[in-house]
Design a protein around this motif. Structure first.
Motif, PDB file in Angstrom:
ATOM      1  N   ASP A   1      98.523 -33.614  36.951  1.00 34.64           N
ATOM      2  CA  ASP A   1      97.873 -34.258  38.332  1.00 34.64           C
ATOM      3  C   ASP A   1      98.723 -33.638  39.216  1.00 34.64           C
ATOM      4  OD1 ASP A   1      95.944 -36.277  37.295  1.00 34.64           O
ATOM      5  OD2 ASP A   1      97.631 -37.372  36.477  1.00 34.64           O
TER       6      ASP A   1
ATOM      7  N   ALA B   1      97.472 -30.096  39.742  1.00 34.22           N
ATOM      8  CA  ALA B   1      95.763 -30.081  40.322  1.00 34.22           C
ATOM      9  C   ALA B   1      95.878 -30.639  41.897  1.00 34.22           C
ATOM     10  CB  ALA B   1      95.218 -30.997  39.288  1.00 34.22           C
TER      11      ALA B   1
ATOM     12  N   LEU C   1      92.839 -29.554  44.300  1.00 31.98           N
ATOM     13  CA  LEU C   1      92.119 -30.594  44.661  1.00 31.98           C
ATOM     14  C   LEU C   1      91.988 -31.085  46.284  1.00 31.98           C
ATOM     15  CD1 LEU C   1      92.783 -33.253  41.991  1.00 31.98           C
ATOM     16  CD2 LEU C   1      90.601 -31.978  42.295  1.00 31.98           C
TER      17      LEU C   1
ATOM     18  N   ALA D   1      90.006 -28.092  47.675  1.00 31.10           N
ATOM     19  CA  ALA D   1      88.598 -28.278  47.283  1.00 31.10           C
ATOM     20  C   ALA D   1      87.979 -29.487  48.441  1.00 31.10           C
ATOM     21  CB  ALA D   1      88.364 -28.550  45.754  1.00 31.10           C
ATOM     22  N   VAL D   2      88.712 -30.457  48.413  1.00 32.83           N
ATOM     23  CA  VAL D   2      88.139 -31.344  49.419  1.00 32.83           C
ATOM     24  C   VAL D   2      88.157 -31.007  50.719  1.00 32.83           C
ATOM     25  CG1 VAL D   2      88.811 -33.679  50.521  1.00 32.83           C
ATOM     26  CG2 VAL D   2      88.823 -33.517  48.110  1.00 32.83           C
TER      27      VAL D   2
ATOM     28  N   THR E   1      84.508 -34.237  43.480  1.00 32.69           N
ATOM     29  CA  THR E   1      86.179 -33.664  43.779  1.00 32.69           C
ATOM     30  C   THR E   1      86.903 -34.599  44.528  1.00 32.69           C
ATOM     31  OG1 THR E   1      85.200 -31.492  43.967  1.00 32.69           O
ATOM     32  CG2 THR E   1      87.412 -31.787  45.069  1.00 32.69           C
ATOM     33  N   ARG E   2      86.361 -35.295  45.523  1.00 35.06           N
ATOM     34  CA  ARG E   2      87.079 -36.317  46.065  1.00 35.06           C
ATOM     35  C   ARG E   2      87.397 -37.486  45.144  1.00 35.06           C
ATOM     36  NH1 ARG E   2      88.259 -36.979  51.611  1.00 35.06           N
ATOM     37  NH2 ARG E   2      86.746 -35.424  52.305  1.00 35.06           N
TER      38      ARG E   2
ATOM     39  N   ASN F   1      88.037 -37.333  41.892  1.00 36.63           N
ATOM     40  CA  ASN F   1      88.911 -36.637  41.273  1.00 36.63           C
ATOM     41  C   ASN F   1      90.376 -36.489  41.895  1.00 36.63           C
ATOM     42  OD1 ASN F   1      87.493 -36.308  38.903  1.00 36.63           O
ATOM     43  ND2 ASN F   1      86.928 -34.323  39.504  1.00 36.63           N
ATOM     44  N   LEU F   2      90.307 -36.365  43.202  1.00 35.09           N
ATOM     45  CA  LEU F   2      91.519 -36.277  44.096  1.00 35.09           C
ATOM     46  C   LEU F   2      92.208 -37.683  44.154  1.00 35.09           C
ATOM     47  CD1 LEU F   2      93.697 -35.276  46.321  1.00 35.09           C
ATOM     48  CD2 LEU F   2      91.867 -35.622  47.932  1.00 35.09           C
TER      49      LEU F   2
ATOM     50  N   ALA G   1      93.817 -38.438  40.722  1.00 36.08           N
ATOM     51  CA  ALA G   1      95.200 -37.562  40.453  1.00 36.08           C
ATOM     52  C   ALA G   1      96.148 -38.519  41.319  1.00 36.08           C
ATOM     53  CB  ALA G   1      94.884 -36.226  40.979  1.00 36.08           C
TER      54      ALA G   1
ATOM     55  N   SER H   1      91.126 -42.056  49.485  1.00 34.12           N
ATOM     56  CA  SER H   1      90.294 -40.902  48.987  1.00 34.12           C
ATOM     57  C   SER H   1      89.028 -41.575  48.397  1.00 34.12           C
ATOM     58  CB  SER H   1      90.965 -40.291  47.921  1.00 34.12           C
ATOM     59  OG  SER H   1      91.897 -39.185  48.167  1.00 34.12           O
TER      60      SER H   1
END
Length: 72
Positions: free
Chosen positions: A4, A7, A11, A14-15, A24-25, A27-28, A31, A44
């Protein structure tokens, strides 16, 4: 997977690149939660619910908010 902390920068990038990507948000937020960053994870996941996005990410965000007992 399983990293995490490693990553998190990707992340975040990517956001910033595609703020409307609910997956993706989400997953952020996951993490952040795994790293103990509860307030950031809550923010998030709230953003997932506030924006457009796929139903699976929205449902998972609701579950995450409930699991962390994020304030409304």
């Amino acid at each position: 997977r399983g990293d995490d902390a490693g990553a998190l920068p990707m992340l975040l990038l990517a956001v910033r690149s595609d703020p409307a990507d609910a997956g993706t948000r989400y997953n952020l937020g996951a993490a952040q939660a795994n790293l103990g960053r509860t307030a950031e994870a809550c923010a998030s996941w709230r953003a997932v619910l506030a924006g457009p996005g796929a139903a699976p990410a929205r449902g998972a965000a609701r579950e995450g908010l409930a699991a962390l007992r994020c304030p409304p």
